[in-house]
Design a protein around this motif. Structure first.
Motif, PDB file in Angstrom:
ATOM      1  N   UNK A   1       0.838  -1.195   0.000  1.00 27.35           N
ATOM      2  CA  UNK A   1       0.000   0.000   0.000  1.00 27.35           C
ATOM      3  C   UNK A   1       0.878   1.252   0.000  1.00 27.35           C
ATOM      4  N   UNK A   2       0.345   2.338  -0.507  1.00 30.31           N
ATOM      5  CA  UNK A   2       1.075   3.592  -0.533  1.00 30.31           C
ATOM      6  C   UNK A   2       0.551   4.480   0.595  1.00 30.31           C
ATOM      7  N   UNK A   3       1.445   4.943   1.450  1.00 28.23           N
ATOM      8  CA  UNK A   3       1.063   5.745   2.601  1.00 28.23           C
ATOM      9  C   UNK A   3       1.508   7.192   2.407  1.00 28.23           C
ATOM     10  N   UNK A   4       0.893   8.137   3.126  1.00 28.41           N
ATOM     11  CA  UNK A   4       1.256   9.556   2.980  1.00 28.41           C
ATOM     12  C   UNK A   4       2.753   9.766   3.203  1.00 28.41           C
ATOM     13  N   UNK A   5       3.379  10.477   2.298  1.00 30.67           N
ATOM     14  CA  UNK A   5       4.834  10.656   2.360  1.00 30.67           C
ATOM     15  C   UNK A   5       5.273  11.399   3.618  1.00 30.67           C
ATOM     16  N   UNK A   6       4.458  12.369   4.063  1.00 39.01           N
ATOM     17  CA  UNK A   6       4.828  13.124   5.270  1.00 39.01           C
ATOM     18  C   UNK A   6       4.857  12.206   6.486  1.00 39.01           C
ATOM     19  N   UNK A   7       3.871  11.285   6.564  1.00 40.53           N
ATOM     20  CA  UNK A   7       3.845  10.339   7.683  1.00 40.53           C
ATOM     21  C   UNK A   7       5.035   9.392   7.613  1.00 40.53           C
ATOM     22  N   UNK A   8       5.338   8.885   6.430  1.00 39.44           N
ATOM     23  CA  UNK A   8       6.492   7.993   6.261  1.00 39.44           C
ATOM     24  C   UNK A   8       7.765   8.690   6.713  1.00 39.44           C
ATOM     25  N   UNK A   9       7.925   9.953   6.330  1.00 44.53           N
ATOM     26  CA  UNK A   9       9.127  10.691   6.707  1.00 44.53           C
ATOM     27  C   UNK A   9       9.209  10.907   8.217  1.00 44.53           C
ATOM     28  N   UNK A  10       8.065  11.128   8.848  1.00 43.06           N
ATOM     29  CA  UNK A  10       8.051  11.302  10.306  1.00 43.06           C
ATOM     30  C   UNK A  10       8.489  10.022  11.007  1.00 43.06           C
ATOM     31  N   UNK A  11       7.971   8.885  10.553  1.00 42.07           N
ATOM     32  CA  UNK A  11       8.355   7.598  11.147  1.00 42.07           C
ATOM     33  C   UNK A  11       9.863   7.395  11.037  1.00 42.07           C
ATOM     34  N   UNK A  12      10.429   7.712   9.882  1.00 39.41           N
ATOM     35  CA  UNK A  12      11.871   7.539   9.675  1.00 39.41           C
ATOM     36  C   UNK A  12      12.666   8.542  10.507  1.00 39.41           C
ATOM     37  N   UNK A  13      12.167   9.779  10.578  1.00 37.68           N
ATOM     38  CA  UNK A  13      12.863  10.817  11.336  1.00 37.68           C
ATOM     39  C   UNK A  13      12.931  10.465  12.821  1.00 37.68           C
ATOM     40  N   UNK A  14      11.839   9.915  13.336  1.00 35.44           N
ATOM     41  CA  UNK A  14      11.777   9.610  14.768  1.00 35.44           C
ATOM     42  C   UNK A  14      12.493   8.297  15.103  1.00 35.44           C
ATOM     43  N   UNK A  15      12.347   7.278  14.243  1.00 33.68           N
ATOM     44  CA  UNK A  15      12.831   5.939  14.584  1.00 33.68           C
ATOM     45  C   UNK A  15      14.053   5.488  13.786  1.00 33.68           C
ATOM     46  N   UNK A  16      14.464   6.253  12.788  1.00 34.26           N
ATOM     47  CA  UNK A  16      15.663   5.905  12.027  1.00 34.26           C
ATOM     48  C   UNK A  16      15.553   4.580  11.292  1.00 34.26           C
ATOM     49  N   UNK A  17      16.596   3.765  11.395  1.00 28.35           N
ATOM     50  CA  UNK A  17      16.620   2.482  10.682  1.00 28.35           C
ATOM     51  C   UNK A  17      15.511   1.548  11.142  1.00 28.35           C
ATOM     52  N   UNK A  18      15.167   1.604  12.427  1.00 24.63           N
ATOM     53  CA  UNK A  18      14.068   0.776  12.919  1.00 24.63           C
ATOM     54  C   UNK A  18      12.769   1.165  12.229  1.00 24.63           C
ATOM     55  N   UNK A  19      12.572   2.457  12.018  1.00 28.16           N
ATOM     56  CA  UNK A  19      11.379   2.920  11.328  1.00 28.16           C
ATOM     57  C   UNK A  19      11.348   2.469   9.883  1.00 28.16           C
TER      58      UNK A  19
END
Length: 324
Positions: A1-19
């Motif tokens: 599925x394709x998820x909102x890019x802003x949300x994806x970026x937030x997950x990566x920003x907060x959790x890094x590689x785990x995200x």
């Protein structure tokens, strides 16, 4: 599925590689949850995503539910533990969960009107105060559940305040993009509040009880709608600290109007919950500076707006007696 890019970026920003790893495995996790709990999941969400994925679902019996998933963390475990303690009293009901995978199945609140949609701010604040009364759990009752759920248990207000020290550690004793005098004052104020707070009853606070986290719902067997909280963080502290998220949200842009609205909200909450106004304002100032530190730490959020609100709390503090 394709998820909102802003949300994806937030997950990566907060959790890094785990995200990144969690996002890569998300479709598989969703399929597993659907099979385990016999759910029909929507492929799109009507909810505004921040840190977690929240999807409407239909259960096998035709009832509605909400599947909430996030990168497994201490915060996701304490949210689960808080919902277990609330047991639907003043909060959304937890239907099922998998703490290790950061997954919760929740009741869907209908009609689901947000408290933020109530035009009369004073009425909305009184509604929120009633929700806070329902959610009040003595700290002693929360400690055992918190430890069982997350190992380290629920964080405390003191531990949250240590975010300002982490800011200094990150910038070799400095405060990076934040004004040093304000950070120093916030640290001093937090220290004073925590030192004098030993005489204040300690509770399990929701930790993020703002207008967007309180929804209306008519439950089976009830004649009318009630207001229920969602998304608790779970933090141990005094009640005066628990009202800050409500105070700091949905503020007008005008400084004069912002100060007036904050003054009215503090008055209503202090009267309704028997709080000391000077402590509420002191927590408001220090927490807004802490919020800016979290913005720097996580790489998300509006630190400028938080600093402006901190200045409003500081102005209101000058109207009150000195903090004891």
């Amino acid at each position: 599925m394709k998820w909102p890019s802003a949300w994806v970026q937030t997950v990566i920003s907060v959790h890094g590689e785990r995200g990144e790893k969690w996002l890569a495995e998300l479709d598989s996790l969703l399929a597993s949850c659907a099979e385990r709990w016999e759910l029909q999941l929507m492929d799109r969400t009507p909810y505004e995503l921040t840190f977690n994925l929240v999807l409407p679902a239909l259960r096998k019996d035709g009832s509605e539910a909400v599947l909430k998933l996030g990168v497994p963390s201490r915060e996701s475990r304490t949210e689960l533990a808080a919902l277990q303690l609330y047991a639907g009293r003043g909060a959304v009901r937890l239907l099922a969960s998998d703490a290790e995978r950061g997954v919760m199945l929740l009741e869907r609140l209908r009609p689901g009107q947000l408290l933020s949609e109530v035009a009369d701010d004073a009425a909305a604040v009184r509604i929120a105060a009633e929700v806070m009364r329902k959610l009040a759990v003595p700290a002693a009752d929360a400690v055992a559940v918190g430890k069982a759920a997350g190992g380290a248990g629920f964080p405390t207000a003191r531990q949250w305040a240590s975010g300002l020290e982490r800011l200094r550690q990150r910038f070799d004793g400095g405060t990076g993009p934040l004004p040093e005098p304000l950070v120093r004052q916030a640290q001093l104020t937090f220290g004073q509040l925590l030192a004098t707070g030993v005489s204040e009853p300690q509770q399990l606070l929701h930790g993020d009880l703002h207008q967007g986290n309180i929804l209306s719902a008519v439950r089976e067997g009830e004649a009318s709608a009630s207001w229920l909280a969602i998304d608790p963080k779970g933090v141990i502290g005094e009640a005066a600290y628990g009202v800050i998220p409500l105070l700091m949200n949905q503020l007008p842009k005008s400084r004069v109007e912002r100060i007036s609205l904050l003054r009215n909200r503090v008055h209503i909450l202090s009267e309704a919950l028997c709080l000391k106004r000077e402590r509420v304002l002191a927590y408001g100032f220090s927490h807004m500076i802490l919020s800016t530190a979290w913005c720097v730490e996580d790489g998300v959020g509006d630190s400028h707006a938080a600093l402006e609100t901190a200045a409003c709390f500081a102005e209101l503090q000058r109207e009150e007696p000195a903090l004891e």
